[in-house]
Scaffold this active site. Structure first.
Site, PDB file in Angstrom:
ATOM      1  N   ASP A  67       0.878  -1.171   0.000  1.00 44.72           N
ATOM      2  CA  ASP A  67       0.000   0.000   0.000  1.00 44.72           C
ATOM      3  C   ASP A  67       0.913   1.218   0.000  1.00 44.72           C
ATOM      4  O   ASP A  67       1.169   1.811   1.043  1.00 44.72           O
ATOM      5  CB  ASP A  67      -0.900  -0.042   1.237  1.00 44.72           C
ATOM      6  CG  ASP A  67      -1.961   1.039   1.237  1.00 44.72           C
ATOM      7  OD1 ASP A  67      -2.121   1.726   0.206  1.00 44.72           O
ATOM      8  OD2 ASP A  67      -2.627   1.203   2.267  1.00 44.72           O
ATOM      9  N   CYS A 118      -5.439   4.185  -1.858  1.00 44.65           N
ATOM     10  CA  CYS A 118      -6.665   4.906  -1.464  1.00 44.65           C
ATOM     11  C   CYS A 118      -6.859   6.101  -2.392  1.00 44.65           C
ATOM     12  O   CYS A 118      -7.196   7.193  -1.962  1.00 44.65           O
ATOM     13  CB  CYS A 118      -6.605   5.341   0.002  1.00 44.65           C
ATOM     14  SG  CYS A 118      -5.254   6.490   0.356  1.00 44.65           S
TER      15      CYS A 118
END
Length: 191
Positions: A67, A118
């Site tokens: 991530d 995100c």
């Protein structure tokens, strides 16, 4: 630590420069190549209590969740966008490519890499998946076993089949989620 207090004893928070996380196999930094030995012989940093790790040896991990730092354009509410130019926005993708290269080296053959962000920026999502497939032929994109979210965006570097293997969540869709993206790879051979 916080994670042990929460009952998550398998999580070890570390401090590591992900762009310099691969140790050469002939490195004398550690006497053992095992991840647990490297972690156990590490010391806490003074300011934040994280373990200071110099790196790990190639093919050390069965699974990696990647991530990378991203533009966070999927977060809500997004009251302020700190980017003034397209070039500033694209720097996040450049940084992610460096981290991806390290992650691929650190992943064992047969291992799983889950890539997530995100953001709703295709340059950090679909185009990054294309980059991984083109730059690292040892990585095979595989379907995600749940049917929520949407396939990847059309006309953003992925075939229709590849688009169906990734999951995209948009804050404007019915699901009322923040924007994020996820893809799953299996490492099918050494590079």
């Amino acid at each position: 630590s916080l994670f042990q207090d929460m009952g998550a004893s398998c999580i070890v928070p570390i401090a590591l420069d992900a762009t310099k996380s691969v140790l050469r196999p002939d490195s004398q930094t550690w006497s053992s190549h095992h991840v647990a030995d490297i972690i156990n012989k590490s010391s806490e940093s003074g300011k934040d209590g994280l373990l200071e790790i110099k790196g790990f040896f190639p093919e050390s991990f069965d699974r990696i969740i990647l991530d990378p730092p991203c533009t966070a354009l999927g977060l809500r509410p997004k009251l302020r966008v700190p980017f003034k130019t397209l070039n500033q926005l694209e720097k996040y993708a450049d940084y992610a490519r460096k981290i991806i290269s390290s992650a691929v080296i650190l992943l064992k053959d047969g291992g799983t890499l889950t890539y997530s962000t995100c953001t709703i920026n295709a340059g950090e999502n679909e185009k990054m998946i294309r980059y991984i497939l083109d730059k690292h032929p040892c990585m095979k994109l595989v379907p995600i076993e749940f049917d929520i979210g949407n396939p990847g965006l059309p006309r953003c570097s992925l075939s229709d089949e590849e688009r169906g293997m990734v999951r995209r969540f948009d804050p404007c869709d019915e699901g009322d989620t923040m924007g994020f993206f996820v893809a799953k790879f299996i490492k099918i051979c050494s590079e």
